[in-house]
Structure formats: C-alpha cells, structure tokens
Design a protein around this motif. Structure first.
Motif, short mmCIF file in Angstrom:
data_model
loop_
_atom_site.label_atom_id
_atom_site.label_comp_id
_atom_site.label_asym_id
_atom_site.label_seq_id
_atom_site.Cartn_x
_atom_site.Cartn_y
_atom_site.Cartn_z
N GLY A 54 25.72 36.31 -11.35
CA GLY A 54 24.53 35.79 -12.00
C GLY A 54 23.50 36.87 -12.26
O GLY A 54 22.85 36.89 -13.32
N VAL A 55 23.35 37.79 -11.31
CA VAL A 55 22.41 38.90 -11.49
C VAL A 55 22.84 39.77 -12.68
O VAL A 55 22.02 40.17 -13.50
CB VAL A 55 22.33 39.75 -10.20
CG1 VAL A 55 21.57 41.05 -10.46
CG2 VAL A 55 21.64 38.96 -9.10
N ILE A 56 24.14 40.04 -12.79
CA ILE A 56 24.64 40.86 -13.90
C ILE A 56 24.37 40.19 -15.23
O ILE A 56 23.88 40.82 -16.18
CB ILE A 56 26.15 41.14 -13.71
CG1 ILE A 56 26.38 42.02 -12.49
CG2 ILE A 56 26.73 41.78 -14.97
CD1 ILE A 56 27.85 42.19 -12.14
N VAL A 57 24.69 38.89 -15.32
CA VAL A 57 24.52 38.18 -16.59
C VAL A 57 23.06 38.12 -16.99
O VAL A 57 22.69 38.39 -18.15
CB VAL A 57 25.11 36.76 -16.48
CG1 VAL A 57 24.79 35.95 -17.74
CG2 VAL A 57 26.62 36.82 -16.29
N PHE A 58 22.19 37.77 -16.05
CA PHE A 58 20.76 37.69 -16.35
C PHE A 58 20.18 39.08 -16.66
O PHE A 58 19.32 39.23 -17.54
CB PHE A 58 20.01 37.05 -15.19
CG PHE A 58 19.67 35.61 -15.43
CD1 PHE A 58 19.97 34.99 -16.63
CD2 PHE A 58 19.02 34.87 -14.46
CE1 PHE A 58 19.65 33.67 -16.86
CE2 PHE A 58 18.68 33.53 -14.68
CZ PHE A 58 19.01 32.93 -15.89
N ALA A 59 20.62 40.09 -15.91
CA ALA A 59 20.14 41.45 -16.18
C ALA A 59 20.55 41.89 -17.58
O ALA A 59 19.77 42.53 -18.30
CB ALA A 59 20.70 42.42 -15.14
N LEU A 60 21.75 41.53 -17.99
CA LEU A 60 22.22 41.89 -19.33
C LEU A 60 21.40 41.19 -20.41
O LEU A 60 21.09 41.79 -21.44
CB LEU A 60 23.70 41.52 -19.48
CG LEU A 60 24.38 41.96 -20.78
CD1 LEU A 60 24.28 43.47 -20.94
CD2 LEU A 60 25.84 41.52 -20.79
N SER A 61 21.00 39.94 -20.15
CA SER A 61 20.15 39.25 -21.13
C SER A 61 18.80 39.95 -21.24
O SER A 61 18.21 40.02 -22.32
CB SER A 61 19.97 37.78 -20.73
OG SER A 61 19.13 37.64 -19.60
N GLY A 62 18.30 40.47 -20.12
CA GLY A 62 17.06 41.22 -20.16
C GLY A 62 17.20 42.52 -20.94
O GLY A 62 16.30 42.92 -21.69
N VAL B 66 23.30 46.89 -8.52
CA VAL B 66 24.01 46.17 -9.59
C VAL B 66 23.17 46.15 -10.87
O VAL B 66 23.68 46.33 -11.98
CB VAL B 66 24.34 44.73 -9.13
CG1 VAL B 66 24.73 43.85 -10.31
CG2 VAL B 66 25.47 44.75 -8.11
N ILE B 67 21.87 45.95 -10.71
CA ILE B 67 20.97 45.94 -11.87
C ILE B 67 20.92 47.33 -12.51
O ILE B 67 21.00 47.48 -13.73
CB ILE B 67 19.56 45.48 -11.46
CG1 ILE B 67 19.59 44.02 -11.05
CG2 ILE B 67 18.57 45.69 -12.60
CD1 ILE B 67 18.30 43.52 -10.44
N VAL B 68 20.79 48.36 -11.66
CA VAL B 68 20.75 49.74 -12.19
C VAL B 68 22.05 50.06 -12.92
O VAL B 68 22.04 50.67 -14.01
CB VAL B 68 20.51 50.74 -11.04
CG1 VAL B 68 20.68 52.17 -11.53
CG2 VAL B 68 19.12 50.54 -10.45
N ALA B 69 23.19 49.66 -12.36
CA ALA B 69 24.48 49.93 -12.99
C ALA B 69 24.59 49.19 -14.32
O ALA B 69 25.12 49.72 -15.31
CB ALA B 69 25.61 49.51 -12.06
N THR B 70 24.09 47.96 -14.37
CA THR B 70 24.13 47.19 -15.61
C THR B 70 23.33 47.87 -16.70
O THR B 70 23.77 47.99 -17.85
CB THR B 70 23.59 45.77 -15.37
OG1 THR B 70 24.36 45.12 -14.36
CG2 THR B 70 23.65 44.94 -16.65
N VAL B 71 22.14 48.35 -16.35
CA VAL B 71 21.29 49.04 -17.33
C VAL B 71 21.95 50.35 -17.75
O VAL B 71 21.94 50.71 -18.94
CB VAL B 71 19.89 49.29 -16.74
CG1 VAL B 71 19.06 50.14 -17.69
CG2 VAL B 71 19.19 47.97 -16.47
N ALA B 72 22.51 51.10 -16.80
CA ALA B 72 23.14 52.39 -17.12
C ALA B 72 24.32 52.19 -18.08
O ALA B 72 24.46 52.93 -19.06
CB ALA B 72 23.61 53.07 -15.84
#
Length: 235
Positions: free
Chosen positions: A12-20, A69-75
């Motif tokens: 859920g964190v990955i999906v929401f972070a990606l939407s951001g 996980v958020i940092v990796a998603t943004v990277a």
C-alpha cells in the motif's frame, strides 16, 4: 498472518507513494517535491491513525523500512521518469484506488487488534485510506477527492464496514481482509469506470449574471470587429 498484513502494508505504501510521484511530475516538481508527496501519501494516513489511537512510536518510526521503501520508489521513478510522463490519466485514480483499499482494510484491522470498537475501527480504516491522499492533494493545490462528489470516502467506509462485520462474525483474517479489499476496490473502480458520483446539494445559489454579462460583452466585441472588417473590405 502478521507477515501477510506487513507485506500488504508495504504494498500500500508503494502504490500510494507512486501516486504521489505521478502527481508531482504533473505539477512539475523537483525530486524533493516528489519525495515529499510520495512520503505524505504513503505514510500520512497511517501516521494520523496511530496518533489518534495513541500508538507510540508511530509505525514508521518503529520500522524505518517504510521510509526506505518510499525512497526506493522515488529513486526508481526518477530513473524511469520518461515512462511516468507516458502514463495515461487513468493510471493515478486506479493506483489510488488500490492504495485506498489496502489501507482501509489494514487501518480497520489495526484498530480492532488494539481492542477498539467496530465504529472506531471503521473510522480508522477510512482515515488510514483517505488522509494521505488529502494531504497530497492539498500540497499540490488540488481539491482533495474526498471533498468532491466522487465516490471515494464512501468506498473506504464500505470496506471498513465489511471488515468489521466479518470480524464480529468470527471470520478468518484472510477472509475479512479480502472482503474489505473487494468492497472498497470494487466500489471505487466502478465509480471510476462508470463515472458514478454522489449527489451535490447547494443551499446557496451563486448568481451567474457577471459571467453572462462578460460573455455578452465578448460577443458584442466580436460583432464590432466583424463589422469593421466588412467596412474595410467595402473600401
């Protein structure tokens, strides 16, 4: 079972972070802006939930894996920046719907696991699901979806109720989470696909005369230009 909940939470964190990240790209933000929007979307709802429920420390303070996980998603998004721009306009609402469904179920699950009532669990599920997106939209200068006529908070409410009802009946955790996901996701995706929306009620009628007068003035100006052009042609 705790591992299932944990991995669903990270998903859920990955999906929401990606939407951001997607919204940050459309608003032409720099990498710091992308990271901020990804973070508040991914962990904002859960943070408010833990603060309201009195959970100390907050989940991501206790387990920094969420931050990584958020940092990796943004990277990874920065690496595939050009692909993000090619995503269709429908990607973000669908991704947001999956994040909403996951966080609603897990928010209700955590409240019930801490011994709170079904009413509180339903509200905590809604808060976990919608709060992060609200903060994201406010920072990006958009009207949050939860404040529009879209079926958004209603879908989260349905998912929270589904979880609480099955939990009270003694259903297995897998079944309660699955039913909550299906209720939230099904209702939200149906609203996106068919354009379903809640009725809008207005107690005050906003006068439209200024707008009408402006259009009339513009029309008169166009007619005057045409008349001048015709006169010039005759000469």
């Amino acid at each position: 079972m705790s591992q299932l909940v944990y991995w669903l939470d990270l998903a859920g964190v990955i999906v929401f972070a990606l939407s951001g990240v997607v919204l940050a790209c459309r608003k032409r933000m720099d990498p710091v802006g992308m990271l901020v929007l990804a973070a508040v979307t991914g962990i904002g709802g859960g943070t408010l939930r833990d603060l309201v429920l009195g959970v100390r420390p907050v989940f991501w303070v206790d387990d920094p894996t969420y931050l990584w996980v958020i940092v990796a998603t943004v990277a990874l998004s920065l690496v595939g920046f050009h692909y993000i721009h090619r995503l269709s306009r429908g990607f973000m609402p669908v991704a947001d719907a999956f994040g909403l469904a996951i966080f609603t179920a897990l928010g209700s699950h955590k409240a019930l696991a801490l011994g709170y009532t079904g009413e509180v669990a339903t509200l905590m599920g809604m808060m976990t699901g919608v709060a992060g997106g609200m903060i994201r939209d406010v920072l990006a200068r958009r009207v949050p979806m939860v404040l529009r006529e879209e079926i958004y908070a209603t879908a989260a409410f349905a998912g929270g109720v589904a979880y609480v009802v099955l939990y009270s009946l003694g259903a297995p955790t897998v079944l309660t989470i699955g039913a909550s996901l299906a209720a939230t996701l099904g209702l939200r995706l149906a609203a996106i696909y068919w354009g379903l929306a809640l009725p809008v009620f207005a107690w005050v009628t906003i006068p439209t005369r200024p707008a009408e007068e402006g259009r009339a003035a513009a029309q008169k100006a166009k007619e005057r230009v045409r008349m001048i052009q015709r006169q010039r042609k005759r000469r």
